[in-house]
Design an enzyme around this catalytic site. Structure first.
Site, short mmCIF file in Angstrom:
data_model
loop_
_atom_site.label_atom_id
_atom_site.label_comp_id
_atom_site.label_asym_id
_atom_site.label_seq_id
_atom_site.Cartn_x
_atom_site.Cartn_y
_atom_site.Cartn_z
N GLY A 196 4.69 -25.00 -24.66
CA GLY A 196 3.70 -25.96 -25.42
C GLY A 196 3.82 -26.90 -23.47
O GLY A 196 5.45 -26.65 -23.45
N ASP A 225 7.49 -29.20 -24.90
CA ASP A 225 8.81 -29.56 -24.43
C ASP A 225 8.83 -29.59 -22.94
O ASP A 225 8.91 -28.27 -22.41
CB ASP A 225 9.70 -28.24 -25.62
CG ASP A 225 9.48 -28.55 -26.80
OD1 ASP A 225 10.31 -29.39 -27.20
OD2 ASP A 225 8.60 -27.51 -27.48
N HIS A 233 0.91 -24.40 -32.74
CA HIS A 233 1.20 -23.20 -32.18
C HIS A 233 -0.08 -22.38 -32.22
O HIS A 233 -0.19 -21.49 -31.25
CB HIS A 233 2.16 -23.23 -33.47
CG HIS A 233 3.50 -23.65 -33.68
ND1 HIS A 233 3.26 -24.04 -34.42
CD2 HIS A 233 4.29 -22.95 -32.87
CE1 HIS A 233 4.63 -24.09 -34.28
NE2 HIS A 233 5.87 -23.80 -33.38
N GLN A 285 11.99 -28.20 -21.47
CA GLN A 285 12.09 -26.67 -21.61
C GLN A 285 11.48 -26.00 -21.49
O GLN A 285 11.41 -24.89 -20.37
CB GLN A 285 11.45 -26.64 -22.90
CG GLN A 285 11.35 -24.89 -23.79
CD GLN A 285 11.21 -24.18 -25.48
OE1 GLN A 285 12.03 -24.88 -25.53
NE2 GLN A 285 10.15 -24.66 -25.42
N SER A 332 4.18 -31.45 -34.04
CA SER A 332 4.95 -30.84 -33.92
C SER A 332 5.95 -29.78 -35.19
O SER A 332 5.58 -31.07 -36.34
CB SER A 332 6.47 -31.85 -33.84
OG SER A 332 8.17 -31.25 -33.87
O1 PAF Z 1 9.90 -24.30 -28.48
C1 PAF Z 1 10.76 -23.79 -29.32
O2 PAF Z 1 9.87 -23.37 -30.15
C2 PAF Z 1 11.46 -22.88 -29.34
O3 PAF Z 1 12.83 -23.58 -28.00
C3 PAF Z 1 11.79 -21.02 -28.37
C4 PAF Z 1 11.21 -21.72 -26.93
C5 PAF Z 1 10.53 -20.31 -29.26
C6 PAF Z 1 13.26 -20.42 -27.91
O4 PAF Z 1 13.74 -21.08 -29.15
#
Ligand code: PAF
Length: 286
Positions: free
Chosen positions: A147, A150, A37, A153, A185
């Site tokens: 990131g 994922d 992060h 996503q 993670s």
């Molecule tokens: O990757 C994450 O932490 C979550 O899926 C996100 C993108 C913040 C949506 O809640």
């Protein structure tokens, strides 16, 4: 750094930023910050005049038997870490403020969400796209950083942005790994020492697959060869229940038959039926 919890307040603040001609960057998170992060924040900090990090454990992206209730959360700890990265606003709304009683809309991306993680986590990506759409509307970012761990996503969000014309640039950040190779993670916090070897089989499988591909640069390599190789690395660990080991096109996420520059090895494995880990890597090149 300001902590903002009210959606109405963040809207007012970002409206002012935009009117002032400032570039706004957003890093959406569910908190329990790790170095992954923090690297997203650093990347966004470089590009943004004003950097917003959202911290919201989004209930609608968790399935009924998933870890919503135990998801790690410590606002004070995350506040300190975000401040250390020069974040301007930490936006941490309450659940009720994001989803009031009469909330009834869903943003849903078809097809891309039907397989891989979407197959074992039905409804998960609808939860993600709905909250990300809300976060974009609340924070009005010029760009948002996600990131690459994922990978599905990221592909789904890119598609949502294209389909719905969100004026937001989506920036992917490479996977950040522990020295051991484990992809960072927030869920790694659930891993016991005794489960670490099993958890590391994902990154070991990836390394082996990449080596296998690089040693055969002149040959046609079939995805099945790579899948079998990785299966042999992961399956001996009795803690590991393999959800999928696939080789897909890195944009469409469709299965590949032969390995090309666009082939992405993608893995999802459940450790001791408690901790779902995902990892991925391009097979050719860096
Ligand atoms: O990757 C994450 O932490 C979550 O899926 C996100 C993108 C913040 C949506 O809640």
């Amino acid at each position: 750094m300001r902590l903002v919890t009210s959606p109405a307040e963040i809207k007012e603040i970002t409206k002012t930023y935009r009117l002032g001609g400032l570039t706004v960057g957003l890093v959406p998170t569910m908190g329990w910050f790790h170095d992954g992060h923090l690297s997203l924040m650093r990347m966004a900090r470089e590009k943004a005049d004003k950097l917003i990090v959202s911290l919201f454990v989004n209930p609608i992206q968790f399935g009924p038997n998933e870890d919503l209730d135990s998801y790690p959360y410590d606002l004070e700890r995350d506040r300190r870490l975000a401040k250390g990265e020069g974040v301007d606003i930490l936006f941490a709304p309450e659940r009720q403020a994001m989803y009031p009683e009469d909330f009834g809309s869903t943003v849903s991306v078809a097809e891309l969400t039907a397989h891989l993680c979407g197959r074992t986590r039905p409804g998960h990506f609808d939860g993600v796209t709905t909250v990300v759409a809300k976060l974009f509307n609340l924070t009005l970012p010029h760009f948002a950083v996600f990131g690459e761990k994922d990978f599905q996503q990221l592909a789904v969000i890119r598609k949502m942005v294209r389909d719905l014309d969100f004026p937001v640039e989506i920036v992917g950040h490479p996977i950040v790994r522990e020295k051991s190779g484990l992809a960072m993670s927030s869920r790694n916090t659930y891993l016991k020492e005794s489960e670490m070897d099993a958890a590391l089989s994902l990154s070991r499988g990836i390394q082996k697959a990449r080596k296998f591909v690089s040693e055969r640069s002149a040959e046609v390599i079939h995805a099945a060869q790579v899948r079998n190789l990785v299966h042999k690395v992961i399956s001996p660990h009795r803690e590991c229940e393999i959800d999928y080991i696939n080789v897909v096109n890195n944009t469409t996420l469709e299965d590949c038959d032969e390995i090309t520059e666009n082939s992405l090895l993608v893995l999802a494995v459940k450790i001791n039926n408690r901790i779902r880990l995902i990892d991925n890597s391009i097979l050719k090149g860096s």
